[in-house]
Design an enzyme around this catalytic site. Structure first.
Site, PDB file in Angstrom:
ATOM      1  N   ARG A 178       0.814  -1.222   0.000  1.00  0.00           N
ATOM      2  CA  ARG A 178       0.000   0.000   0.000  1.00  0.00           C
ATOM      3  C   ARG A 178       0.844   1.267   0.000  1.00  0.00           C
ATOM      4  NH1 ARG A 178      -4.673  -2.070   4.191  1.00  0.00           N
ATOM      5  NH2 ARG A 178      -5.684  -3.355   2.644  1.00  0.00           N
ATOM      6  N   SER A 293     -19.767 -16.413  14.245  1.00  0.00           N
ATOM      7  CA  SER A 293     -19.287 -15.243  13.521  1.00  0.00           C
ATOM      8  C   SER A 293     -19.625 -15.336  12.030  1.00  0.00           C
ATOM      9  CB  SER A 293     -17.769 -15.178  13.728  1.00  0.00           C
ATOM     10  OG  SER A 293     -17.207 -14.139  12.989  1.00  0.00           O
ATOM     11  N   LYS A 312     -15.226 -21.020  18.313  1.00  0.00           N
ATOM     12  CA  LYS A 312     -15.811 -20.104  17.304  1.00  0.00           C
ATOM     13  C   LYS A 312     -16.458 -20.924  16.184  1.00  0.00           C
ATOM     14  CE  LYS A 312     -12.925 -18.150  14.368  1.00  0.00           C
ATOM     15  NZ  LYS A 312     -11.900 -17.225  13.846  1.00  0.00           N
ATOM     16  N   SER A 345     -18.994  -3.382   4.671  1.00  0.00           N
ATOM     17  CA  SER A 345     -18.239  -2.218   4.191  1.00  0.00           C
ATOM     18  C   SER A 345     -17.722  -2.358   2.762  1.00  0.00           C
ATOM     19  CB  SER A 345     -17.061  -1.951   5.124  1.00  0.00           C
ATOM     20  OG  SER A 345     -16.186  -3.044   5.115  1.00  0.00           O
ATOM     21  N   HIS A 373     -21.201   1.017   9.361  1.00  0.00           N
ATOM     22  CA  HIS A 373     -21.473   1.675   8.075  1.00  0.00           C
ATOM     23  C   HIS A 373     -22.952   2.030   7.919  1.00  0.00           C
ATOM     24  CE1 HIS A 373     -17.440   1.341   6.402  1.00  0.00           C
ATOM     25  NE2 HIS A 373     -17.375   0.240   7.137  1.00  0.00           N
ATOM     26  N   THR A 401     -19.489   3.630  15.003  1.00  0.00           N
ATOM     27  CA  THR A 401     -18.304   4.492  14.943  1.00  0.00           C
ATOM     28  C   THR A 401     -18.723   5.964  14.950  1.00  0.00           C
ATOM     29  OG1 THR A 401     -16.281   4.991  13.723  1.00  0.00           O
ATOM     30  CG2 THR A 401     -18.213   4.521  12.397  1.00  0.00           C
ATOM     31  N   LYS A 404     -17.199   7.824  10.823  1.00  0.00           N
ATOM     32  CA  LYS A 404     -17.628   7.770   9.416  1.00  0.00           C
ATOM     33  C   LYS A 404     -18.774   8.778   9.228  1.00  0.00           C
ATOM     34  CE  LYS A 404     -15.857   3.049   9.209  1.00  0.00           C
ATOM     35  NZ  LYS A 404     -14.466   3.354   8.855  1.00  0.00           N
TER      36      LYS A 404
HETATM   37  C1  PLP Z   1     -17.434  -3.035   9.710  1.00  0.00           C
HETATM   38  C2  PLP Z   1     -16.452  -2.217  10.451  1.00  0.00           C
HETATM   39  N1  PLP Z   1     -16.402  -2.315  11.783  1.00  0.00           N
HETATM   40  C3  PLP Z   1     -15.513  -1.583  12.510  1.00  0.00           C
HETATM   41  C4  PLP Z   1     -14.641  -0.712  11.904  1.00  0.00           C
HETATM   42  C5  PLP Z   1     -13.696   0.093  12.743  1.00  0.00           C
HETATM   43  O1  PLP Z   1     -14.208   1.363  12.933  1.00  0.00           O
HETATM   44  P1  PLP Z   1     -13.226   2.580  13.324  1.00  0.00           P
HETATM   45  O2  PLP Z   1     -12.780   3.168  12.039  1.00  0.00           O
HETATM   46  O3  PLP Z   1     -14.034   3.491  14.168  1.00  0.00           O
HETATM   47  O4  PLP Z   1     -12.105   1.973  14.086  1.00  0.00           O
HETATM   48  C6  PLP Z   1     -14.675  -0.573  10.514  1.00  0.00           C
HETATM   49  C7  PLP Z   1     -13.732   0.373   9.861  1.00  0.00           C
HETATM   50  O5  PLP Z   1     -13.662   0.584   8.707  1.00  0.00           O
HETATM   51  C8  PLP Z   1     -15.587  -1.344   9.773  1.00  0.00           C
HETATM   52  O6  PLP Z   1     -15.629  -1.261   8.433  1.00  0.00           O
END
Ligand code: PLP
Length: 615
Positions: A178, A293, A312, A345, A373, A401, A404
């Site tokens: 990257r 999961s 798991k 995402s 998201h 979060t 975003k």
């Molecule tokens: C589905 C999902 N959960 C958790 C996170 C983590 O969130 P944060 O960016 O607040 O650490 C992301 C980050 O892209 C995410 O896509």
């Protein structure tokens, strides 16, 4: 002309250091037989003196070898008539002593590998002095071999730098290395920004930001941030327990709890930390718990489950039937937690939230749902898919979060008071870290409040209509935009190098920033450009975006085909065949509400109705 001999001490000291300390070193010269000999040559035979002091006072190495004064004297006099071949040499760290002290002296001497014993050095001095160059070369070669053989026998130490280099090379060779773009967003003018990646500033538009609604520069948010900065400073000052708790923390947590209709909430430094810490703490504290999961789960959820070290079970992505099959196999009295996301995402899928929760509860499991998201974007007040689908109460623990759609940074969970208090009391990732600063707390709260109100509703509507417009135009142009029921529009590429190249061309030739998404963020073979239009992208900007993508596609000889379906062949839940024609059909693909793609038909119906109404 002068003979030179190597000093076992100085050959290990960098030449610059030798130069700097030359005057001190010279004060020891009389105690070193080699230096004495060298100086005698520089100053003429009359000056040749060898002290009669005991040898151990002269040179510890010679002393160690048990050489006598007369040994040294006879050695030096034997050297007197021998002149080795000369040539110009550049100064180096292991330069002979004579040369280090007399800049003009030029000599050729075999290179001695470092780490060779004094005993050998002495032997070499004798051989050299007698002019036995050939013999000496052989000796040196023997020593090198001997040294290599000894090294080969010794246990090899791990070479960290080598290892790290090899890991990086691996990434470079499969095009997953990257290189971050350097993009400065232009606050109030977002989605306009400046790219600084090439060292030269370039005006661009951003198409892949997770600041989905542009809340990071909303006037009310910026005002809250600057007031907090003026009144409370930049940092929090400590962990929540030690000087890092404030009314701003508790106010934000109360706002989040109210948004999600839960008893309590807890903020973390990010949602990655919220997910990891909460799942790890739940796993480590609930006796004998099993985690279930979703196969498509985000890295933070996977990491939390992994860190908890509990059994798991992975169920197929968004598949309640498979989840049920797995739950049924575990004893009914065993505690269980089902973990999944609502909006995925990278694919833009939306999970069958209600059904997954129903199945989980049927088997006595808790539901842990990541709405990262979705928060701010779905539901009447922006509480997420749970609010949109009228099933917020089925989510036992929600994570979200602040980074975003809410335009700040940080993460949170919301649940019952006891659940939150338990994680607050045991969660290492919550306890042992500096808490969020006043600026973020105030900014995030202001953002949530805006999005809960009328302005939020308006922004969400505009957002969804822009997404529909852009997706529809990309599909109509034959660009392989993957059908998704959310605001995320993935454009399928399927090759890491090509994906990076297309992204670079869009930036360099069309001033469009859309990030290439490669492994490990998505599976190999499903590399994509991930497009996320905001309510602030205008129709003209979207039209330009579509024409630029078409141009880049054609320039690279890629097919533009409306017929080429990038949908899966069949629905993952009901197994009905899928494709653009079926999605556009009047008849519903599937009657089940948990069919991932049934919702896509709604989008097409809505679009068609809109198109007819506008015609
Ligand atoms: C589905 C999902 N959960 C958790 C996170 C983590 O969130 P944060 O960016 O607040 O650490 C992301 C980050 O892209 C995410 O896509």
């Amino acid at each position: 002309m002068s003979t030179a001999l190597r000093c076992p001490f100085l050959s290990r000291i960098p030449v610059n250091q030798v130069k700097k300390t030359a005057s001190q070193l010279m004060s020891y010269a009389e105690r070193c037989p080699v230096m004495v000999h060298a100086m005698s040559y520089m100053n003429g035979p009359d000056m040749m003196t060898v002290t009669d002091e005991p040898l151990e006072k002269q040179c510890p190495f010679f002393a160690k070898e048990g050489l006598t004064v007369s040994d040294v004297k006879s050695h030096i006099s034997s050297l007197k008539d021998v002149a080795p071949k000369t040539e110009k040499t550049a100064p180096t760290a292991d330069m002979p002593v004579a040369k280090a002290t007399a800049a003009e002296a030029t000599v050729t001497a075999p290179k001695y590998p470092s780490g060779i014993s004094v005993e050998k050095t002495l032997e070499k001095i004798k051989l050299w002095g007698k002019g036995a160059e050939e013999e000496m070369k052989v000796k040196v070669e023997e020593e090198v071999q001997e040294k290599e053989a000894t090294e080969a026998q010794q246990p090899k130490l791990f070479d960290y730098e080598d290892f790290f280099g090899a890991q990086i090379d691996r990434k470079k060779s499969d095009h997953t290395y990257r290189v971050f773009k350097k993009v400065m967003r232009r606050g109030r003018e977002f989605p306009y920004a400046e790219d600084h990646s090439t060292g030269k500033k370039r005006d661009i538009t951003v198409w892949c930001s997770n600041d989905y609604l542009g809340m990071s520069w909303h006037p009310k948010v910026m005002n809250a941030v600057s007031e907090a900065l003026k009144n409370h400073g930049a940092g929090a000052g400590g962990t929540r327990n030690i000087s890092g708790n404030s009314p701003l923390h508790e106010g934000l947590e109360a706002e989040i709890a109210s948004l999600h209709e839960k008893e309590a909430a807890l903020v973390f430094t990010s949602c990655y930390v919220a997910n990891d810490t909460s799942l790890c703490t739940l796993g480590q504290t609930i006796p004998g718990v099993h985690m279930f999961s979703d196969a498509g789960n985000h890295a933070s959820l996977i990491q939390g489950i992994r860190n908890s070290r509990v059994p798991k079970h992975i169920f197929r992505h968004n598949d309640p039937l498979h989840l049920e099959e797995l739950l049924r196999k575990v004893d009914s009295g065993t505690p269980k937690i089902v973990v999944f996301e609502t909006v995925h995402s990278m694919t833009g899928d939306i999970s069958p939230l209600s059904e997954l929760c129903d199945v989980a509860h049927k088997y006595g499991a808790l539901t842990f749902v990541d709405e990262v998201h979705a928060v701010g974007l779905y539901g009447d007040q922006g509480a997420g898919v749970g609010q949109r689908d009228g099933c917020m109460d089925k989510i036992d623990i929600i994570s979200g979060t602040l980074g975003k759609a809410f335009g700040n940074v940080g993460g949170y969970i919301a649940s019952t008071s006891r659940t939150v208090d338990m994680i607050r009391s045991y969660g290492s990732g919550f306890i042992f870290t500096t808490s969020l600063p006043p600026t973020t707390l105030a900014g995030a709260r202001a953002s949530i409040q805006v999005l809960r109100g009328e302005e939020g509703k308006h922004l969400r509507e505009k957002h969804q209509s822009n997404v529909r417009y852009l997706r529809q135009n990309l599909i109509e142009a034959g660009i392989p935009a993957i059908h998704s029921p959310s605001h995320i529009i993935p454009i399928h590429v399927g090759d890491a190098a090509l994906c990076t190249h297309l992204s670079a061309e869009l930036m360099n030739k069309h001033d469009i920033y859309v990030q290439a998404i490669n492994y490990p963020t998505v599976a190999r073979g499903s590399e994509r450009l991930r497009v996320a239009p905001t309510p602030h992208h205008t129709k003209a900007m979207m039209d330009y975006f579509v024409s630029s993508v078409i141009r880049v596609w054609s320039d690279n000889g890629l097919e533009l085909s409306r017929e080429r379906s990038v949908c899966p062949d069949e629905c993952e839940v009901c197994n009905k065949p899928l494709g653009i024609q079926i999605l556009q059909a009047e008849e519903k693909v599937c009657g089940r509400s948990n069919c991932t793609y049934a919702s896509l038909q709604d989008i097409f119906f809505t679009d068609n109705r809109r198109a007819v109404a506008m015609a």
